[in-house]
Write a protein that holds these residues in place. Structure first.
Motif, PDB file in Angstrom:
ATOM      1  N   ILE A  74     -23.028  25.889  -8.620  1.00 43.86           N
ATOM      2  CA  ILE A  74     -23.315  24.938  -9.696  1.00 43.86           C
ATOM      3  C   ILE A  74     -24.601  25.329 -10.414  1.00 43.86           C
ATOM      4  N   ARG A  75     -25.612  25.717  -9.665  1.00 48.14           N
ATOM      5  CA  ARG A  75     -26.883  26.144 -10.269  1.00 48.14           C
ATOM      6  C   ARG A  75     -26.660  27.380 -11.150  1.00 48.14           C
ATOM      7  N   TRP A  76     -25.869  28.312 -10.674  1.00 48.58           N
ATOM      8  CA  TRP A  76     -25.617  29.583 -11.341  1.00 48.58           C
ATOM      9  C   TRP A  76     -24.823  29.414 -12.636  1.00 48.58           C
ATOM     10  N   ALA A  77     -23.875  28.490 -12.644  1.00 48.21           N
ATOM     11  CA  ALA A  77     -22.914  28.359 -13.746  1.00 48.21           C
ATOM     12  C   ALA A  77     -23.548  27.789 -15.006  1.00 48.21           C
ATOM     13  N   ASP A  78     -22.938  28.137 -16.146  1.00 47.43           N
ATOM     14  CA  ASP A  78     -23.286  27.427 -17.372  1.00 47.43           C
ATOM     15  C   ASP A  78     -22.153  26.495 -17.806  1.00 47.43           C
ATOM     16  N   HIS A  79     -21.012  26.553 -17.096  1.00 44.64           N
ATOM     17  CA  HIS A  79     -19.903  25.641 -17.374  1.00 44.64           C
ATOM     18  C   HIS A  79     -19.231  25.275 -16.046  1.00 44.64           C
ATOM     19  N   LEU A  80     -18.972  23.982 -15.855  1.00 44.54           N
ATOM     20  CA  LEU A  80     -18.302  23.493 -14.652  1.00 44.54           C
ATOM     21  C   LEU A  80     -16.914  22.989 -15.020  1.00 44.54           C
ATOM     22  N   VAL A  81     -15.957  23.221 -14.143  1.00 48.56           N
ATOM     23  CA  VAL A  81     -14.608  22.687 -14.315  1.00 48.56           C
ATOM     24  C   VAL A  81     -14.260  21.932 -13.036  1.00 48.56           C
ATOM     25  N   GLN A 122     -29.542  20.744 -17.096  1.00 47.14           N
ATOM     26  CA  GLN A 122     -29.330  20.851 -18.542  1.00 47.14           C
ATOM     27  C   GLN A 122     -28.869  22.262 -18.893  1.00 47.14           C
ATOM     28  N   SER A 123     -28.373  22.428 -20.088  1.00 45.14           N
ATOM     29  CA  SER A 123     -27.826  23.699 -20.583  1.00 45.14           C
ATOM     30  C   SER A 123     -26.510  24.057 -19.897  1.00 45.14           C
ATOM     31  N   LYS A 124     -25.845  23.069 -19.330  1.00 47.29           N
ATOM     32  CA  LYS A 124     -24.522  23.271 -18.736  1.00 47.29           C
ATOM     33  C   LYS A 124     -23.553  22.308 -19.423  1.00 47.29           C
ATOM     34  N   SER A 125     -22.301  22.728 -19.497  1.00 44.59           N
ATOM     35  CA  SER A 125     -21.244  21.862 -20.003  1.00 44.59           C
ATOM     36  C   SER A 125     -20.212  21.701 -18.898  1.00 44.59           C
ATOM     37  N   ALA A 126     -19.254  20.802 -19.115  1.00 42.63           N
ATOM     38  CA  ALA A 126     -18.232  20.587 -18.090  1.00 42.63           C
ATOM     39  C   ALA A 126     -16.916  20.146 -18.714  1.00 42.63           C
ATOM     40  N   ARG A 127     -15.847  20.466 -18.011  1.00 44.50           N
ATOM     41  CA  ARG A 127     -14.517  19.954 -18.321  1.00 44.50           C
ATOM     42  C   ARG A 127     -13.993  19.304 -17.049  1.00 44.50           C
ATOM     43  N   ARG A 192      -9.177  31.050 -20.913  1.00 41.71           N
ATOM     44  CA  ARG A 192      -9.509  32.251 -21.713  1.00 41.71           C
ATOM     45  C   ARG A 192     -10.720  31.988 -22.596  1.00 41.71           C
ATOM     46  N   ARG A 193     -10.784  30.773 -23.151  1.00 45.93           N
ATOM     47  CA  ARG A 193     -11.914  30.423 -24.017  1.00 45.93           C
ATOM     48  C   ARG A 193     -13.167  30.055 -23.225  1.00 45.93           C
ATOM     49  N   GLY A 194     -13.002  29.763 -21.934  1.00 41.56           N
ATOM     50  CA  GLY A 194     -14.146  29.394 -21.109  1.00 41.56           C
ATOM     51  C   GLY A 194     -14.667  28.009 -21.434  1.00 41.56           C
ATOM     52  N   VAL A 195     -13.740  27.102 -21.768  1.00 37.18           N
ATOM     53  CA  VAL A 195     -14.147  25.731 -22.124  1.00 37.18           C
ATOM     54  C   VAL A 195     -13.457  24.713 -21.238  1.00 37.18           C
TER      55      VAL A 195
END
Length: 195
Positions: A74-81, A122-127, A192-195
């Motif tokens: 989680i610390r490493w990632a910039d996006h969480l799913v 901060q600086s992370k997003s999530a789906r 593929r989009r990483g979102v």
């Protein structure tokens, strides 16, 4: 879209590989890594997640050894799913216990921040991808998706993670092969989009 570091949390408690959540996670992960994104993942069905039983434990004790790798992801990632089934109107208890363990003061929120306004992720997003037996529209309109606020606003937002986007997949109990393939293809496109 730039290449991203993505941490995928498979929150389905049942290790049975036939569960649709596991197929969604696999589709997302394969598509994302195929597009060049870097992936880490945790499958909670295979992890020992003890419950946090007191405020003192949550604030002062260390994260259990079985969960330190997930916390580092989680610390490493910039996006969480986060992918999980809707159980009793909310996330499964195993996922709740996991989030309580890994999103501790000093990691996700500032220690002794009683206003919860200084998220440290901060600086992370999530789906959030939620499967459910009821129609997704019924969940959105009549239940107003209030239970999505637990993981999105009350957990991820407090930790500083923004934006948080939800994908709701309804009627999974009677899903036919064609609809299943359409959902898997949609999740692949998101991967593929990483979102």
């Amino acid at each position: 879209m730039p290449l991203r570091k993505i941490m995928i949390i498979d929150g389905h408690p049942d290790p049975n590989e036939e569960r649709f959540c596991h197929a969604l996670v696999n589709s997302y992960a394969l598509a994302a890594s195929g597009a060049g994104h870097t992936i880490r993942r945790v499958t909670l069905a295979g992890v020992n997640v003890p419950f946090v039983r007191s405020e003192a434990e949550w604030e002062q004790e260390s994260v259990p050894a079985d969960l330190t790798e997930a916390q580092e992801g989680i610390r490493w990632a910039d996006h969480l799913v986060l992918v999980y089934p809707l159980w009793l109107g909310t996330m499964p208890a195993l996922l709740q216990a996991f989030l309580e363990q890994v999103l501790r003061p000093g990691f996700a929120v500032a220690p002794r921040d009683r206003n919860f306004d200084r998220g440290l992720l901060q600086s992370k997003s999530a789906r959030i991808v939620v499967t459910m037996g009821m129609p997704a529209m019924l969940f959105r309109v009549f239940i107003l998706a209030q239970n999505l606020m637990v993981p999105s606003r009350n957990v991820l937002h407090v930790a500083g993670i923004r934006p948080v986007v939800a994908t709701l997949i309804g009627d999974v109990g009677g899903i036919d092969d064609a609809r299943r393939r359409r959902w898997l293809a949609r999740i692949e496109r998101l991967g593929r989009r990483g979102v």
